[in-house]
Design an enzyme around this catalytic site. Structure first.
Site, PDB file in Angstrom:
ATOM      1  N   ASN A   1      -9.668   4.231   8.538  1.00 10.56           N
ATOM      2  CA  ASN A   1     -10.809   4.153   7.609  1.00 10.56           C
ATOM      3  C   ASN A   1     -12.085   4.033   8.455  1.00 10.56           C
ATOM      4  OD1 ASN A   1     -11.466   1.244   8.114  1.00 10.56           O
ATOM      5  ND2 ASN A   1      -9.328   1.056   7.492  1.00 10.56           N
TER       6      ASN A   1
ATOM      7  N   ASP B   1      -3.348  -0.322   4.692  1.00 11.29           N
ATOM      8  CA  ASP B   1      -2.275  -0.911   3.885  1.00 11.29           C
ATOM      9  C   ASP B   1      -0.952  -0.179   4.063  1.00 11.29           C
ATOM     10  OD1 ASP B   1      -3.319  -3.188   2.558  1.00 11.29           O
ATOM     11  OD2 ASP B   1      -4.624  -1.845   1.428  1.00 11.29           O
TER      12      ASP B   1
ATOM     13  N   LYS C   1       3.898  15.938  18.838  1.00 14.51           N
ATOM     14  CA  LYS C   1       2.856  16.449  17.939  1.00 14.51           C
ATOM     15  C   LYS C   1       3.486  17.384  16.880  1.00 14.51           C
ATOM     16  CE  LYS C   1      -1.408  19.001  17.867  1.00 14.51           C
ATOM     17  NZ  LYS C   1      -2.184  20.035  18.517  1.00 14.51           N
TER      18      LYS C   1
ATOM     19  N   PRO D   1       2.250  -5.041   6.774  1.00 13.16           N
ATOM     20  CA  PRO D   1       2.147  -6.464   6.408  1.00 13.16           C
ATOM     21  C   PRO D   1       0.709  -6.790   5.997  1.00 13.16           C
ATOM     22  CG  PRO D   1       2.306  -6.189   8.795  1.00 13.16           C
ATOM     23  CD  PRO D   1       2.545  -4.845   8.191  1.00 13.16           C
ATOM     24  N   ASP D   2       0.560  -7.716   5.075  1.00 12.54           N
ATOM     25  CA  ASP D   2      -0.772  -8.183   4.692  1.00 12.54           C
ATOM     26  C   ASP D   2      -1.059  -9.432   5.526  1.00 12.54           C
ATOM     27  OD1 ASP D   2      -2.922  -9.545   3.435  1.00 12.54           O
ATOM     28  OD2 ASP D   2      -2.623  -8.276   1.679  1.00 12.54           O
ATOM     29  N   ILE D   3      -1.969  -9.291   6.479  1.00 16.22           N
ATOM     30  CA  ILE D   3      -2.218 -10.370   7.453  1.00 16.22           C
ATOM     31  C   ILE D   3      -2.796 -11.602   6.748  1.00 16.22           C
ATOM     32  CG2 ILE D   3      -3.496 -10.947   9.556  1.00 16.22           C
ATOM     33  CD1 ILE D   3      -3.495  -7.776   9.999  1.00 16.22           C
TER      34      ILE D   3
ATOM     35  N   PHE E   1     -12.309 -10.723   2.959  1.00 20.27           N
ATOM     36  CA  PHE E   1     -13.289  -9.770   2.451  1.00 20.27           C
ATOM     37  C   PHE E   1     -12.593  -8.926   1.397  1.00 20.27           C
ATOM     38  CE2 PHE E   1     -17.380  -9.396   4.782  1.00 20.27           C
ATOM     39  CZ  PHE E   1     -17.236 -10.515   5.568  1.00 20.27           C
TER      40      PHE E   1
ATOM     41  N   LYS F   1      -7.656 -10.930  -5.378  1.00 25.62           N
ATOM     42  CA  LYS F   1      -7.261 -10.997  -3.953  1.00 25.62           C
ATOM     43  C   LYS F   1      -7.395 -12.427  -3.426  1.00 25.62           C
ATOM     44  CE  LYS F   1      -8.290  -6.231  -2.861  1.00 25.62           C
ATOM     45  NZ  LYS F   1      -9.223  -5.237  -2.369  1.00 25.62           N
TER      46      LYS F   1
ATOM     47  N   LYS G   1      -4.020 -14.109  -1.870  1.00 25.26           N
ATOM     48  CA  LYS G   1      -3.950 -14.354  -0.427  1.00 25.26           C
ATOM     49  C   LYS G   1      -4.241 -15.815  -0.086  1.00 25.26           C
ATOM     50  CE  LYS G   1      -5.311  -9.576   0.057  1.00 25.26           C
ATOM     51  NZ  LYS G   1      -5.095  -8.542   1.041  1.00 25.26           N
TER      52      LYS G   1
HETATM   53  O1  PMT Z   1     -16.533  -2.784  10.018  1.00 25.70           O
HETATM   54  P1  PMT Z   1     -17.794  -2.370   9.279  1.00 25.70           P
HETATM   55  O2  PMT Z   1     -18.124  -0.914   9.460  1.00 25.70           O
HETATM   56  O3  PMT Z   1     -18.952  -3.290   9.612  1.00 25.70           O
HETATM   57  O4  PMT Z   1     -17.530  -2.532   7.725  1.00 25.70           O
HETATM   58  C1  PMT Z   1     -17.334  -3.801   7.164  1.00 25.70           C
HETATM   59  C2  PMT Z   1     -16.200  -3.804   6.138  1.00 25.70           C
HETATM   60  C3  PMT Z   1     -16.560  -2.907   4.967  1.00 25.70           C
HETATM   61  C4  PMT Z   1     -14.898  -3.303   6.788  1.00 25.70           C
HETATM   62  C5  PMT Z   1     -16.021  -5.300   5.709  1.00 25.70           C
HETATM   63  O5  PMT Z   1     -17.220  -5.761   5.147  1.00 25.70           O
HETATM   64  C6  PMT Z   1     -14.883  -5.457   4.718  1.00 25.70           C
HETATM   65  O6  PMT Z   1     -15.020  -5.300   3.523  1.00 25.70           O
HETATM   66  N1  PMT Z   1     -13.689  -5.793   5.254  1.00 25.70           N
HETATM   67  C7  PMT Z   1     -12.434  -5.867   4.453  1.00 25.70           C
HETATM   68  C8  PMT Z   1     -11.888  -4.502   4.263  1.00 25.70           C
HETATM   69  C9  PMT Z   1     -10.574  -4.496   3.493  1.00 25.70           C
HETATM   70  O7  PMT Z   1      -9.595  -4.049   4.006  1.00 25.70           O
HETATM   71  O8  PMT Z   1     -10.615  -5.056   2.315  1.00 25.70           O
HETATM   72  P2  PMT Z   1      -9.359  -5.115   1.276  1.00 25.70           P
HETATM   73  O9  PMT Z   1      -9.992  -5.398  -0.029  1.00 25.70           O
HETATM   74  O10 PMT Z   1      -8.505  -3.896   1.380  1.00 25.70           O
HETATM   75  O11 PMT Z   1      -8.518  -6.339   1.799  1.00 25.70           O
HETATM   76  C10 PMT Z   1      -8.718  -7.673   1.313  1.00 25.70           C
HETATM   77  C11 PMT Z   1      -8.572  -8.682   2.427  1.00 25.70           C
HETATM   78  O12 PMT Z   1      -7.229  -8.677   2.953  1.00 25.70           O
HETATM   79  C12 PMT Z   1      -9.469  -8.432   3.615  1.00 25.70           C
HETATM   80  O13 PMT Z   1      -9.895  -9.670   4.081  1.00 25.70           O
HETATM   81  C13 PMT Z   1      -8.571  -7.735   4.623  1.00 25.70           C
HETATM   82  O14 PMT Z   1      -8.973  -7.995   5.978  1.00 25.70           O
HETATM   83  C14 PMT Z   1      -7.227  -8.401   4.327  1.00 25.70           C
HETATM   84  N2  PMT Z   1      -6.074  -7.523   4.587  1.00 25.70           N
HETATM   85  C15 PMT Z   1      -5.913  -6.374   3.877  1.00 25.70           C
HETATM   86  C16 PMT Z   1      -4.779  -5.613   4.076  1.00 25.70           C
HETATM   87  C17 PMT Z   1      -3.841  -6.020   5.045  1.00 25.70           C
HETATM   88  N3  PMT Z   1      -2.749  -5.303   5.265  1.00 25.70           N
HETATM   89  N4  PMT Z   1      -4.043  -7.152   5.744  1.00 25.70           N
HETATM   90  C18 PMT Z   1      -5.143  -7.905   5.537  1.00 25.70           C
HETATM   91  O15 PMT Z   1      -5.324  -8.946   6.183  1.00 25.70           O
END
Ligand code: PMT
Length: 434
Positions: free
Chosen positions: A235, A306, A316, A332-334, A351, A365, A369
């Site tokens: 992403n 995800d 390749k 895994p969801d950290i 976030f 979320k 979490k």
């Molecule tokens: O890096 P930049 O270009 O500055 O952009 C910033 C940002 C947009 C990446 C940042 O502000 C942001 O939103 N980060 C979270 C992105 C995200 O994956 O969000 P989510 O809604 O999909 O996930 C929710 C939360 O679970 C997040 O805290 C994420 O880090 C965490 N997560 C998600 C999936 C996963 N497999 N493991 C996780 O820990």
């Protein structure tokens, strides 16, 4: 006191939210500010000028042509007097007049002569807020440097539900504090980099900062989930937000461990105790788990993929003239894995990168979490979120508190997030003592 010796002109327009201006006025006064109030005629239908005269101990400015109580031209003298002009609530009508430069009452006349920062907190029905005319007027004001505090989503006085509620008084106060802090010069002291001993980096004095003695673990950047040796799922995350958080935490005295996906190395902060460079979600989880016991705070700013391919292809992939189906499995969801096992004294902030139903998704979320707070950003907006230098977020806290941080550099958003972290740590400390 947050606003000691500060002077605010508070503009009040005619809408049901006008009663909340009284609360704002009283909050500003309690924080040490002097406040003078200018009202539109319509505002007096909702709240009496006497309320503000009592709260501010000053006359309200209402009528351009009223005989002066003391000889002064308020629209000029008040413009020079105030450190900031905050209009809350601002109606669609007043916003339109401001955008067009119409000065037909005390408030709009004062706006045209006001040279300091102007803050507008709109409140109106959702359809009025979303009308192209209002959108265009808001955009015009933004271009001219007016600071807009977007309305919140929720039940509206008209019985409908949607975006249009006046931002909370807390949010308005936070935004005013931020704006005024921009004009304050902060004392800076040099600090050596822990690994390179490079004393060229400067930051705020931190030895007695509110996070000194605390360890903060931050995830940042994207992950790369390889399909074959040269292709991966990812992403647009640049790591700017995570790195800004790392800097903000270090400036408050924390020992910071950054776990970052692949990003441009120039964004990586020097202030971290350690930087763990990882590629995939699974590697990121391992790195965070290794730091888990020593962490007081986790901040999950990484945009973790995800999904990954079930089985990575060793060579390749070649074109065959046929379509290709990839089987994806969940990563895994950290944040969730750490949340499930976190100690009661540990704070975790996630976030939420959303494109729609921001609040509902973010709250879901936060609960899934087991986060103490979640910072929601709209990643469909190209001016904020991914890659941009700015962000605009709403921080939702487990106790129901909610703070809107209008668009500003990621460094400033990071500072606002760290303020919440400090409060959460203090709250946990108090709970421990009970
Ligand atoms: O890096 P930049 O270009 O500055 O952009 C910033 C940002 C947009 C990446 C940042 O502000 C942001 O939103 N980060 C979270 C992105 C995200 O994956 O969000 P989510 O809604 O999909 O996930 C929710 C939360 O679970 C997040 O805290 C994420 O880090 C965490 N997560 C998600 C999936 C996963 N497999 N493991 C996780 O820990």
């Amino acid at each position: 006191m947050m606003f000691k010796d500060k002077k605010f002109v508070l503009g009040v327009c005619g809408g049901i939210a006008a009663y909340k201006s009284a609360e704002l006025c009283s909050w500003l006064r309690k924080e040490g500010a002097q406040v003078r109030v200018v009202m539109t005629q319509h505002a007096t239908e909702f709240i009496a000028p006497l309320t503000f005269e009592t709260l501010t101990q000053s006359p309200v400015y209402l009528d351009l042509f009223a005989p002066p109580r003391a000889y002064e031209m308020e629209h000029i003298s008040w413009a020079c007097w105030g450190d900031a002009f905050v209009i809350a609530p601002a109606t669609a009508n007043t916003i339109a007049k401001m955008a067009a430069g119409i000065a037909d009452d005390a408030l709009t006349t004062l706006y045209l002569s006001f040279e300091g920062p102007v803050v507008v907190a709109p409140a109106m029905n959702t359809r009025m807020w979303q009308h192209p005319a209002t959108r265009a007027n808001i955009a015009t004001l933004e271009v001219r440097g007016v600071h807009i505090i977007s309305p919140e989503t929720g039940p509206l006085a008209c019985g409908e539900e949607g975006e249009g509620r006046l931002a909370s008084v807390r949010t308005i106060v936070d935004n005013l504090a931020y704006l005024l802090s921009q004009t304050v010069t902060k004392a800076r002291t040099p600090r050596a980099h822990p690994e390179t001993d490079d004393t060229t980096s400067f930051q705020l004095a931190d030895s007695d900062g509110p996070l000194s003695g605390k360890t903060v673990v931050i995830t940042s950047g994207p992950t790369h989930e390889y399909i074959d040796p040269v292709r991966f799922l990812t992403n647009p995350s640049s790591g700017k937000m995570g790195c800004a958080l790392a800097r903000a935490a270090a400036q408050l005295g924390a020992t910071v461990h950054l776990v970052t996906g692949p990003v441009n190395p120039t964004v990586l902060p020097e202030e971290c105790a350690t930087i763990h460079k990882v590629t995939t979600a699974e590697q990121m989880l391992l790195a965070v788990e290794a730091l888990r016991d020593k962490a007081d705070v986790f901040i999950f700013a990484a945009a973790v993929s995800d999904f990954r391919v079930d089985r990575r292809i060793e060579q390749k992939i070649k074109r065959t003239g046929n379509s290709l189906t990839l089987e994806l499995v969940e990563n895994p969801d950290i944040a969730q894995a750490i949340g499930a096992k976190k100690r009661p004294d540990q704070v975790s902030v996630g976030f939420a990168a959303e494109t729609h139903d921001v609040e509902a998704n973010a709250l879901c979320k936060m609960s899934r979490k087991r986060l103490d707070a979640i910072v929601a950003n709209d990643v469909a907006n190209p001016r904020i979120g991914f890659e941009s230098d700015d962000n605009e977020v709403t921080i939702y806290v487990q106790n129901g508190d909610k703070r809107f941080i209008s668009r500003r550099p990621k460094e400033d958003v990071a500072r606002a997030v760290m303020e919440v972290v400090v409060e959460l740590l203090q709250q946990k400390q108090r709970n421990k003592q009970v």
